[in-house]
Design an enzyme around this catalytic site. Sequence first.
Site, short mmCIF file in Angstrom:
data_model
loop_
_atom_site.label_atom_id
_atom_site.label_comp_id
_atom_site.label_asym_id
_atom_site.label_seq_id
_atom_site.Cartn_x
_atom_site.Cartn_y
_atom_site.Cartn_z
N ASN A 178 0.83 -1.20 0.00
CA ASN A 178 0.00 0.00 0.00
C ASN A 178 0.87 1.25 0.00
O ASN A 178 1.88 1.31 0.69
CB ASN A 178 -0.88 -0.02 1.26
CG ASN A 178 -1.69 1.25 1.39
OD1 ASN A 178 -2.45 1.61 0.50
ND2 ASN A 178 -1.50 1.97 2.48
N VAL A 179 0.47 2.23 -0.81
CA VAL A 179 1.09 3.54 -0.75
C VAL A 179 -0.02 4.54 -0.50
O VAL A 179 -0.96 4.64 -1.27
CB VAL A 179 1.81 3.91 -2.08
CG1 VAL A 179 2.62 5.18 -1.89
CG2 VAL A 179 2.71 2.78 -2.54
N GLY A 180 0.07 5.26 0.60
CA GLY A 180 -0.98 6.22 0.92
C GLY A 180 -0.40 7.49 1.51
O GLY A 180 0.76 7.53 1.89
N ILE A 181 -1.23 8.52 1.55
CA ILE A 181 -0.83 9.75 2.23
C ILE A 181 -1.53 9.77 3.58
O ILE A 181 -2.76 9.70 3.64
CB ILE A 181 -1.20 11.00 1.41
CG1 ILE A 181 -0.44 11.02 0.09
CG2 ILE A 181 -0.92 12.27 2.21
CD1 ILE A 181 -0.66 12.28 -0.74
N TYR A 182 -0.77 9.76 4.64
CA TYR A 182 -1.34 9.82 5.98
C TYR A 182 -0.61 10.92 6.73
O TYR A 182 0.58 11.12 6.53
CB TYR A 182 -1.15 8.49 6.70
CG TYR A 182 -1.74 7.33 5.94
CD1 TYR A 182 -3.11 7.08 5.98
CD2 TYR A 182 -0.95 6.52 5.13
CE1 TYR A 182 -3.66 6.04 5.25
CE2 TYR A 182 -1.49 5.48 4.41
CZ TYR A 182 -2.84 5.24 4.47
OH TYR A 182 -3.40 4.21 3.74
N ARG A 183 -1.33 11.62 7.59
CA ARG A 183 -0.65 12.70 8.30
C ARG A 183 0.24 12.11 9.39
O ARG A 183 -0.13 11.16 10.08
CB ARG A 183 -1.66 13.70 8.85
CG ARG A 183 -2.45 13.19 10.01
CD ARG A 183 -3.57 14.17 10.34
NE ARG A 183 -3.84 14.20 11.75
CZ ARG A 183 -5.00 14.62 12.27
NH1 ARG A 183 -5.97 15.05 11.48
NH2 ARG A 183 -5.18 14.63 13.57
N HIS A 200 -9.11 2.65 5.86
CA HIS A 200 -8.03 2.67 4.88
C HIS A 200 -7.08 1.48 5.05
O HIS A 200 -7.01 0.86 6.10
CB HIS A 200 -7.24 3.98 4.99
CG HIS A 200 -7.86 5.10 4.20
ND1 HIS A 200 -7.28 6.33 4.09
CD2 HIS A 200 -9.01 5.16 3.49
CE1 HIS A 200 -8.05 7.11 3.34
NE2 HIS A 200 -9.10 6.42 2.97
N GLU A 242 -0.65 1.23 -5.95
CA GLU A 242 -0.60 2.65 -6.29
C GLU A 242 0.61 2.97 -7.17
O GLU A 242 0.57 3.89 -7.98
CB GLU A 242 -0.58 3.51 -5.03
CG GLU A 242 -1.89 3.55 -4.26
CD GLU A 242 -2.07 2.39 -3.28
OE1 GLU A 242 -1.20 1.50 -3.25
OE2 GLU A 242 -3.07 2.39 -2.56
N GLU A 290 -7.55 20.26 9.14
CA GLU A 290 -7.74 19.24 8.11
C GLU A 290 -8.47 19.78 6.89
O GLU A 290 -8.94 20.90 6.86
CB GLU A 290 -8.50 18.04 8.71
CG GLU A 290 -7.57 16.96 9.24
CD GLU A 290 -6.86 16.19 8.12
OE1 GLU A 290 -7.10 16.47 6.93
OE2 GLU A 290 -6.04 15.31 8.44
#
Lengths: 494, 77
Positions: A178-183, A200, A242, A290
Amino acid sequence: MDMETVTLSAEARAVAERIRNLRDYLELLAEHGQCITWPETVLPEPDIRKVVVAAGRDAMAGPAIVFDNIRGYPGKRLVIGVHGSFSNIALLLGKPKGTSIKELFYELAGRWGSDKPLINRVKPDDAPVHENRVEADINLYDMLPLYRINALDGGFYIAKANIVSRDPRDPDNFAKQNVGIYRIQVQGPDKFTLLSVPSHDMAQQIRMAEQDDVPLKIAVMLGNHPAMAMFAATPVNYDESEFAYASQMMGSPIDLTQSGNGLDVLAGAEMVIEAELLNNKRCLEGPFGEFPGSYSGIRHVPLFRVTAVSHRTDPIFESIYIGKGWTEHDTLIGLSTCAPIYAQLKENFPEVVAVNALYQHGLTGIISVKNRFAGFAKSVAMRALGTPHGLMYLKNLIMVDDDVDPFDLNQVMWALSTRTRASDIIVIPNMPMVIIDPAAEIPGKGHRLIIDATSFMPPDPIGGDAKIVSPPTGPEIDDLAKYILRLQKEAEGR
Amino acid sequence: MNCPRCNSAQEHLRTEYQGREGDELVWTVFYCRRCSFTWRDSEPAESIDYAEREAWFRADPDHPEKYKHNIPPADGN
């Protein structure tokens, strides 16, 4: 649909071949006046915030801004707003500055295709990201010009990283990577918390690792190929990669190498932070300004420990401003939110013409559809709620006919004004919602709204005078509008 | 100096990093071990002055149960 590669225009092909990393993209943007270096010395707070908010006001044409003179951070570089305007996105797609959002949508939708990865493997020794390697005395504060994004954030955030992780129960499966944008909130020199929406992929992996008591290793990629930043946030299915999507969407190979902890990472990233989940450890995180334009609250959030850092020489820290829209968050992920919803709807309903889910990650979506019979658009709306992204995000849906451009809000307002009956508004109570949506009943649960603003169709009783004027439309009119703009510019120049 | 967010005393604070230009100390970053707040002493008062911060933005580490879990830990603690 399965195809080898997407079909690109000559201009798009040239851009795809030229851009292999963030630095290449900044150079392209600068050539078009879309990346500027801030000429003055700034304090980390509040100066950076003020400058990037001002730049972000122009969602169509605002530039990326490089800061290389930040007080207390000598020699460090920060860039914000790389995807901060639709003109920047247009240049990445090989289109001219000022290309309309609708045209960009169709460009992206046209590239949506197979999941065949275009991956160029680079040996770790040859990867720019491994030019410098830190394995002891790791101090994130010493490596990155960290700063507070919004005035009342709980700390300093890494807000535009692409995070790579693998299914802890199937760690050898590339597609389940998985490649994601997380804070990410920095919680010490070598610690950080990472917040993921419970539905997610990353949250699923954290749960699995803790339930089985196995390690979860991640790689935080910073300063990435611009396509990666756009598509890591794309709601693809769990077993779709991704990396594959990003390379497909660019139509050119993505350079991947291995991180020290065994994950696939971008060889040309500015920095890769390797870390591991501290199983069952939690730390207070937030608030953070956010994308809905409000601060999220404080929560107990999973804690990670940094195990090593690789970085290019003189790395550029890429960050983002997020807050009350429009912000870079909207321009970064807007189009890549629209395209998969469109593609997934098309599988069942070829009548769908376009999807505009640009607003706050799709909290409001507008879908245009060729109406077939009375109530048809409502069924399409229900299907949209069942797409991976719709499940949590599509809160307000406005359905319009195929003669309405969903990206032209004046046309949408016309449809609402002339084609909506109060009885065509559906509220679906107690549905799942994004936890940070301030309109939720309780965080994570709330109501959905569907407004059917499509025309009346049989067996509906049709209003007696509903004969629509048909002004000329299509490419010829689009070209005429562009021509008029050029004439105006010429007149101004005289 | 106390934490600007939860008002915890100095003993709970950690000095994280000092920004320097040559011999000049430009600012210092602190971290509160009780509420996780991080701040730089050069920031505007609205961010780092306990008295000026709106009550909603304060934290109460004496009552951690006030704060929800993003993902509850598997061991139940």
